[in-house]
Scaffold this active site. Structure first.
Site, PDB file in Angstrom:
ATOM      1  N   LYS A  16      68.583 -11.046 -30.467  1.00 48.54           N
ATOM      2  CA  LYS A  16      67.871 -12.044 -31.236  1.00 48.54           C
ATOM      3  C   LYS A  16      68.128 -12.450 -32.623  1.00 48.54           C
ATOM      4  CE  LYS A  16      63.609 -10.455 -30.572  1.00 48.54           C
ATOM      5  NZ  LYS A  16      63.746  -8.914 -29.910  1.00 48.54           N
ATOM      6  N   ARG A  91      54.648 -11.611 -30.291  1.00 49.16           N
ATOM      7  CA  ARG A  91      54.758 -10.414 -29.332  1.00 49.16           C
ATOM      8  C   ARG A  91      53.665  -9.992 -28.547  1.00 49.16           C
ATOM      9  NH1 ARG A  91      58.579  -7.912 -33.169  1.00 49.16           N
ATOM     10  NH2 ARG A  91      59.883  -6.094 -32.289  1.00 49.16           N
ATOM     11  N   ARG A 130      73.147   1.253 -33.656  1.00 49.11           N
ATOM     12  CA  ARG A 130      72.934   0.531 -34.861  1.00 49.11           C
ATOM     13  C   ARG A 130      72.968   1.253 -36.096  1.00 49.11           C
ATOM     14  NH1 ARG A 130      68.930  -4.205 -33.181  1.00 49.11           N
ATOM     15  NH2 ARG A 130      67.306  -2.810 -33.550  1.00 49.11           N
ATOM     16  N   ARG A 163      68.006   2.954 -38.784  1.00 48.42           N
ATOM     17  CA  ARG A 163      66.260   2.419 -38.710  1.00 48.42           C
ATOM     18  C   ARG A 163      65.692   3.834 -38.107  1.00 48.42           C
ATOM     19  NH1 ARG A 163      65.294  -3.437 -36.495  1.00 48.42           N
ATOM     20  NH2 ARG A 163      63.536  -2.217 -35.665  1.00 48.42           N
ATOM     21  N   ARG A 174      59.436   1.331 -27.746  1.00 55.89           N
ATOM     22  CA  ARG A 174      59.562  -0.224 -27.889  1.00 55.89           C
ATOM     23  C   ARG A 174      59.496  -1.017 -26.696  1.00 55.89           C
ATOM     24  NH1 ARG A 174      64.120  -0.142 -32.208  1.00 55.89           N
ATOM     25  NH2 ARG A 174      63.783  -2.363 -32.386  1.00 55.89           N
TER      26      ARG A 174
HETATM   27  P1  AMP Z   1      61.778  -5.525 -34.971  1.00 54.35           P
HETATM   28  O1  AMP Z   1      62.527  -5.494 -36.106  1.00 54.35           O
HETATM   29  O2  AMP Z   1      61.488  -7.074 -34.505  1.00 54.35           O
HETATM   30  O3  AMP Z   1      62.372  -4.893 -33.900  1.00 54.35           O
HETATM   31  O4  AMP Z   1      60.097  -4.988 -35.221  1.00 54.35           O
HETATM   32  C1  AMP Z   1      60.403  -3.794 -35.701  1.00 54.35           C
HETATM   33  C2  AMP Z   1      58.689  -3.372 -35.492  1.00 54.35           C
HETATM   34  O5  AMP Z   1      57.785  -4.000 -36.102  1.00 54.35           O
HETATM   35  C3  AMP Z   1      58.249  -3.267 -34.261  1.00 54.35           C
HETATM   36  O6  AMP Z   1      58.532  -2.092 -33.392  1.00 54.35           O
HETATM   37  C4  AMP Z   1      56.827  -3.510 -34.371  1.00 54.35           C
HETATM   38  O7  AMP Z   1      56.221  -1.899 -34.738  1.00 54.35           O
HETATM   39  C5  AMP Z   1      56.698  -4.117 -35.651  1.00 54.35           C
HETATM   40  N1  AMP Z   1      56.525  -5.582 -35.492  1.00 54.35           N
HETATM   41  C6  AMP Z   1      57.383  -6.691 -35.732  1.00 54.35           C
HETATM   42  N2  AMP Z   1      56.953  -7.700 -35.145  1.00 54.35           N
HETATM   43  C7  AMP Z   1      55.689  -7.403 -34.623  1.00 54.35           C
HETATM   44  C8  AMP Z   1      54.945  -8.327 -33.921  1.00 54.35           C
HETATM   45  N3  AMP Z   1      54.972  -9.788 -33.884  1.00 54.35           N
HETATM   46  N4  AMP Z   1      53.781  -7.717 -33.403  1.00 54.35           N
HETATM   47  C9  AMP Z   1      53.524  -6.702 -33.676  1.00 54.35           C
HETATM   48  N5  AMP Z   1      54.230  -5.717 -34.218  1.00 54.35           N
HETATM   49  C10 AMP Z   1      55.578  -6.060 -34.884  1.00 54.35           C
END
Ligand code: AMP
Length: 217
Positions: A16, A91, A130, A163, A174
């Site tokens: 994405k 999400r 990553r 990360r 996740r």
């Molecule tokens: P990402 O970088 O998009 O994989 O997001 C990293 C982490 O941030 C996720 O695993 C969640 O803990 C939190 N997070 C990001 N976006 C959301 C969302 N829309 N709703 C809830 N948690 C989020």
């Protein structure tokens, strides 16, 4: 491309973020990544950052009320007036419904939800490999995009980092969160005639061609 208000939907590691950057270049509207925004809040040590940290590191979703407030503020910024690429939001169904209300209140609507679908077997190695440079942000992958010297940034010589939620244990969590909380959004947006499915099992350029087509449809 017809519209300017897009959501990119897909499992962690579906690509994405990479495709969002291409859309930003093509459309001239901002990428809004809630994951990046939350990491920035943590870096700054804000209340939100502190609240989000424990959920994030365990691979859990941060509660809806926090995310909805964060996005509501972000969509008020002038650069989002001409459009947006949402990456990592919504999400959950609660977030999707809140977004619909926010947009309707402004007389705006979504153009399309582009769902990037990838085989589950490729996700864990994609994510756990990553790495990135903590100084200049350059992205790497130990197998698919390795730096010239192991663990060192080609551009600035800084030691690369992973990360905390890119470890295998966190990725499994996740994916569980994605399956239970996020996957229902496919049906939600399909019901509204907004869903465009894209096969993400290909190289970045090929997937980009498909994303462009989906954004123009
Ligand atoms: P990402 O970088 O998009 O994989 O997001 C990293 C982490 O941030 C996720 O695993 C969640 O803990 C939190 N997070 C990001 N976006 C959301 C969302 N829309 N709703 C809830 N948690 C989020």
């Amino acid at each position: 491309m017809a519209g300017r208000n897009f959501i990119l939907l897909g499992a962690p590691g579906a690509g994405k973020g990479t495709q969002a950057q291409r859309l930003v270049e093509a459309l001239g509207v901002p990428q809004i990544s809630t994951g990046d925004m939350l990491r920035e809040e943590r870096r700054l040590g804000t209340e939100l950052g502190k609240k989000a940290a424990e959920y994030m590191d365990q691979g859990k979703l941060v509660p809806d009320d926090l995310l909805i407030a964060l996005i509501a503020q972000r969509l008020e910024k002038p650069d989002a007036a001409k459009g947006f690429i949402l990456d990592g939001f919504p999400r959950t169904l609660g977030q999707a419904e809140a977004l619909d209300k926010m947009l309707a209140a402004k007389g705006r609507s979504l153009d399309a939800v582009i769902a990037i679908e990838v085989q589950r077997s490729v996700i864990v190695p994609r994510i756990t490999g990553r790495r990135s440079c903590p100084k200049c942000g350059a992205p790497y992958h130990v197998e698919f995009q390795p730096p010239k010297v192991a663990d060192v940034c080609d551009a600035c010589g800084t030691k690369l980092v992973q990360r905390p939620d890119d470890t295998e244990a966190a990725v499994v969590k996740r994916l569980e969160a994605y399956d239970t909380m996020t996957a229902p959004l496919f049906a939600y947006y399909e019901g509204k005639g907004k869903l465009r499915r894209v096969d993400g099992n290909a190289d970045v350029e090929t997937v980009w061609k498909r994303v462009k087509e989906a954004a123009s449809a």
